[in-house]
Design a protein around this motif. Sequence first.
Motif, PDB file in Angstrom:
ATOM      1  N   ALA B 167       0.677  12.005  -8.628  1.00 22.00           N
ATOM      2  CA  ALA B 167       1.205  13.095  -9.063  1.00 22.00           C
ATOM      3  C   ALA B 167       0.371  14.378  -8.321  1.00 22.00           C
ATOM      4  O   ALA B 167      -0.620  14.289  -8.075  1.00 22.00           O
ATOM      5  CB  ALA B 167       1.341  13.238 -10.533  1.00 22.00           C
ATOM      6  N   ALA B 168       1.233  15.374  -8.236  1.00 22.86           N
ATOM      7  CA  ALA B 168       0.946  16.978  -7.968  1.00 22.86           C
ATOM      8  C   ALA B 168       0.428  16.712  -6.586  1.00 22.86           C
ATOM      9  O   ALA B 168      -0.642  17.399  -6.342  1.00 22.86           O
ATOM     10  CB  ALA B 168       0.037  17.370  -9.043  1.00 22.86           C
ATOM     11  N   VAL B 169       0.764  15.820  -5.828  1.00 23.13           N
ATOM     12  CA  VAL B 169       0.338  15.797  -4.438  1.00 23.13           C
ATOM     13  C   VAL B 169       1.278  16.907  -3.617  1.00 23.13           C
ATOM     14  O   VAL B 169       2.549  16.802  -3.625  1.00 23.13           O
ATOM     15  CB  VAL B 169       0.468  14.474  -3.802  1.00 23.13           C
ATOM     16  CG1 VAL B 169       0.287  14.763  -2.158  1.00 23.13           C
ATOM     17  CG2 VAL B 169      -0.388  13.514  -4.482  1.00 23.13           C
ATOM     18  N   HIS B 170       0.473  17.844  -2.970  1.00 21.11           N
ATOM     19  CA  HIS B 170       1.413  18.729  -2.466  1.00 21.11           C
ATOM     20  C   HIS B 170       1.848  18.264  -0.758  1.00 21.11           C
ATOM     21  O   HIS B 170       0.992  17.598  -0.026  1.00 21.11           O
ATOM     22  CB  HIS B 170       0.452  19.925  -2.086  1.00 21.11           C
ATOM     23  CG  HIS B 170       1.276  21.205  -1.924  1.00 21.11           C
ATOM     24  ND1 HIS B 170       2.412  21.849  -2.315  1.00 21.11           N
ATOM     25  CD2 HIS B 170       1.329  21.785  -0.520  1.00 21.11           C
ATOM     26  CE1 HIS B 170       2.771  22.793  -1.782  1.00 21.11           C
ATOM     27  NE2 HIS B 170       2.212  22.871  -0.463  1.00 21.11           N
ATOM     28  N   ILE B 171       3.105  18.320  -0.472  1.00 23.52           N
ATOM     29  CA  ILE B 171       3.422  17.705   0.732  1.00 23.52           C
ATOM     30  C   ILE B 171       4.274  18.872   1.259  1.00 23.52           C
ATOM     31  O   ILE B 171       5.106  19.620   0.806  1.00 23.52           O
ATOM     32  CB  ILE B 171       4.499  16.748   0.550  1.00 23.52           C
ATOM     33  CG1 ILE B 171       3.923  15.492  -0.255  1.00 23.52           C
ATOM     34  CG2 ILE B 171       5.330  16.145   1.991  1.00 23.52           C
ATOM     35  CD1 ILE B 171       4.835  14.238  -0.766  1.00 23.52           C
ATOM     36  N   THR B 172       3.998  19.311   2.777  1.00 24.02           N
ATOM     37  CA  THR B 172       4.704  20.105   3.548  1.00 24.02           C
ATOM     38  C   THR B 172       5.263  19.508   4.815  1.00 24.02           C
ATOM     39  O   THR B 172       4.720  18.389   5.365  1.00 24.02           O
ATOM     40  CB  THR B 172       3.656  21.126   3.860  1.00 24.02           C
ATOM     41  OG1 THR B 172       2.652  20.655   4.939  1.00 24.02           O
ATOM     42  CG2 THR B 172       3.307  22.062   2.950  1.00 24.02           C
TER      43      THR B 172
END
Lengths: 325, 901
Positions: B167-172
């Motif tokens: 969870a809380a993985v930042h993806i751009t």
Amino acid sequence: MVTRAAVAVVMCGAAACTPTFSDETTIVSAPRLLAVQAVPAEAALGDGFTMTALYVGPTGPADPSGLNWAICLLPKPLGQPGPINPDCFVDVSAGLTPLGAGGSVEGTVPEDACQLFGPDSPPPQPGQPSARPTDPDSTGGFYLPVRIGTGDGQWAAAPERIACAPSGLTQQVFTAFSSGYHVNENPSVTSLSAVGADGGATPIAPDSPGVASAFAVSAGEHVSLRVEWPSCPPTTTPCAGAETYLYIDPTTKQISTQRESMVASWYATAGAFDVDRAGRADNDPTPSVDNGWTAPPSSGLVHVWLVLRDSRGGVGWESYTIKVP
Amino acid sequence: MWQAGLGNLQRLFQVRAPLRGLAFAWSAAFSVTLAGAGTARARGKDEPAAQTAHKLTKPPRLVHFVQAPYPESEKAAGRAASVVLELGINASGAVEKVVVKESAGTAFDAAAAQAAGQFVFEPAEVDGKPAAIRLLYRYAFVLRTEAPTTGILAGQVRDVRTKRPLAAVHITVDGGRSATTDADGYFRFDDVLPGKHTIALSGSHLTELQTTESLEAGRQTTVTYDVEPQDQNKPAEDRDDLEIVVTPPAVEKQVVSTEVSADEGRRIPGTQGDVLKVVENLPGVARASVGSAQLVVWGAAPEDTRVFVDGVPIPSLYHQGGFRSVIHSDMVNSVELLPGGWGAEYGRGIGGLVNVQLKPIEGDGVHGSVSGDLLDSAADVRARWGERVAVEVAGRKSYLDSVLPLFTSRNVGQYVPIPRYYDAQTRMIWDVSPGETLEIGGLVSSDTVDDTVPSADPTSVQQQTHDTSFRRIWLRYKARASDGAEILIVPSFGTNSDSLVDQFGSVPTNLDVEAAVASLRASWRKKVASWVTLTAGVDGQFVQSRFSRTGSNTSPPRTGDDYVFGQAPTDEIAHDEGTTVAASMAPFGTADFSLMDGTLHIVPGVRVDPYLLTVSSKAPTVGSTPPTGLFSESTQVEPRLAVRWSPVPALTWKAGWGIYHQPPAPADLSAVFGNPTLGLESAEHLLAGVSVGSPDTLSFEMTAFRTTSQSLAVRSPLPSPLVAQALVATGIGRSRGLQFLVRKQLSKRLFGWITYTLSKSERADAPGAPYYPYDFDQTHVLGALASLNLGGGFEVGGRFRFATGYPRTPVTGAYFDVQTGTYEPFFGQLNSIRIPDFVQVDVRVSKRFTMGQSAIEAYLDLQNVTNRANPEEIVYSPDYSQRRYITGLPILPVVGARLTW
């Protein structure tokens, strides 16, 4: 291997995409060479032969004195289409053996004809392997090319069938073939008839010196014509029709029998034929074929020539005169 | 409240809903009612009859419309509705009251009311003064379909070791849009433009990673990222010192290649939605004659260009006649054309290379398509079994030969060659483990074309039947090793069959070639240093062929032959049959050196190809003498080099060079028709070019190329060729030219490209002999095509093509063949004239209807809209005194439909 022929398969109506031509090759409007008959129709090495031309014009037989004959000794390149090396279409050449001029000439089949134009390998060059022999035609035959110049810039090729022993066979097959094969005979026209609507046939007499033509067709009238040739038995016996002959199947190298096909070419000085050529395939023994002819709109005498060609190079013809009153 | 007496006022407002659910809201002002205490009075019975009537001097005008979101529940149910509202508008133009007068359900009512309550009007005027008013307003919700122009990227991020969601993985996406994985590790991006995108992952316990994903319009790309979080037990300064699994960068494109996605390929006019037919429109490809399936790339012979489907070699990309490709379009992810200078991974060809990439099988449940048009019907079905196994089956079958008799009483096949074909493909993909897949697949393709030209003259009757077919089965194992290396192993096996039976009068032409083909491709690829990526592998192939040929040497004709279309083959009959083997197992290797901060790539490669050639007979068979075979072995070292330099973004200079070889055609090894001692044909490719712009938007490419070939099989020049040397390996060839490509990639609405190739392709029969134009030389090839999404499900596209005609040998006269009673041509200089130029415009119009999860697309593909009679071949009269042209297809409308679910 390039296959250019396959490129032209087009997905469309043939009439819409393929052009039509006004083919007037059946009309003799100027002096022309229509056929050449060789006697014998198939000659062995060293044998003499006579070639006679059917050279005609708008008023009937034409003066053949300008025909210039020669044997072409130049082998044809392997990829070259046609029956003769085009380099022979010259008046004088080291590759030509002159036969003379006129409507009929005599010649002799060269002793090395089967090496130059047959299944025997040509003599090799020093240090080189043998050269590739010539392949037989679809009847198993080989031909000595003779070129004819008409003197007005027109050329023709008239091959003489030569009797060469086949190669690449087992001894048993070779012996059976050699003992059973008979040389070709020229076909002959038995009769030409006008076929009525009721199926009845009215014979048309061929041209005869001093005899006027008795067959008449009204101007613009369409008649059905039937040419007949001798009916040949299904055995390998000489016959002036569609003969049955021995043949070496190139795929199995075994003997089989085939019947000649027969094609009738129609020529006239006026009018119009339904088709220019009609015939019977090798699997059709019917010794006749029909064609239609429409008389010209103007009166006069129309000269008609009928040339029969069998598939082994044999040629025969007859000439007729039709009156359009 | 009085009726204004003005009749109904209707205004239509077209609104695009923000969601891809394709919802539109229509609204119509229905009627206006005066209202408001200051201007309207109820008429009571005590009012004097003579009181002045108020007059609406100016109706209210909506100046600020608020779009209502389409209720999700209604959209999912596919419902549309209208809500009639009564709006109370004050003298300032603001909506003070909203009353539902005709309900369409709670959801619609609420959405409409909320939106309408925010409307702003230019206030009505009564007697020339602003006044309050009530009006009826119809707010319509309409579902309308549009062809999708964006895709969806969704997926999950997991711990590579435990497979637990992160969870809380930042993806751009491309450094812009961003999302964060939820508690289950899932993320989602809607409305992503199709094409390649850089995806970056980062987090508090994650070392930043990047990858590249390709998206397609109308499709959801589902990914799973297995990443290694930082070890929290380590000191902070050591947490980045984790075992970094470095994966090789995505395979860079070859120096010169043009890749087209399936999305674009399906929209090309004139292709009837067949993705792989786009190859005919790419730079460097000559225009094939109508009815031809030949691919001529950079002037090379069609048989010199190789075709691969996910690494499996197949003999042909198209069915006979070129009407359809042999792979169902729904299976195709992209197709790439490499006209020359390709890398060491491929060999055994001296022309171009076509790479077809198949699409991964995605999506839950069962999906597929069914399509049909005038020529054939096709279907594709794919499904997933659980999370690890996916299956796909596709096929196509023609039926024009069955349909035509319904419309004509004639045996049309006697006059028009009717193609009959079918193909089928199947795959099963098993996700063995993360990063490891195993695929089992197979395909089959079959073609038959009959052609008959009847005649009263038995020596002129023509009959031809051409049967071609091939079958393949393959395994495809792909894995990513723990050290980051990529491994690919593709063994395949199959058979090819080509049978030509032709009869021109009494002259037969029979050519049968049956081949068994076994191939193995294995490669290993690893980034061994930050600036070096190595690829090593082996490419093997074993082909055993059996040929049988009967007929004349002049049929079929070869390059350099004097030939006229329709001319009877020479009546000289030979026969040969035999067996050949061509085998090679080539190790190869390439190294990609990334220098100058990755702006310069130097990619040397080498391929060592030991060839084994055998033929069953080295001389014509004589009697019952058994044939003696021939065996030859040669090892060829094939160096390759590619260089790419991008000094600035959007500018790339490229150059390439390579040596190539290919074995002779099996039938050319015949001792009767060819030469058993023929060796390998070879070629050298040299090319250089530049590309400017972004491949994702607008780009320009220019490439100069030069290829030379040697040891080509040509006819012996001797008047009497030597035995078993009807062909000799002395032919040489050369091609040079420039090709240009201006391209706009698939974006929201428009894509297209303009290509132009200027080239010259020549052959000579021996070194030192004069060159002549090659049979497939086309000096100019210009193509322009574009496809535009009009909205509302409509798409239109157009294609313009111009091409120089093929060279032909002129006929300068004729002589009379007394034996046959026909004429034979005299020929002029070889290939010294040309068929006139080809010009054609094609148009495509399509409309897409969406019905829930399904969609139907109907299209009209109009070829040759100007009905130009393009000459395709030269024909002559029987005495060769007249010359005309066979023309190609007239205006041809092809109507088709495609259902997908």
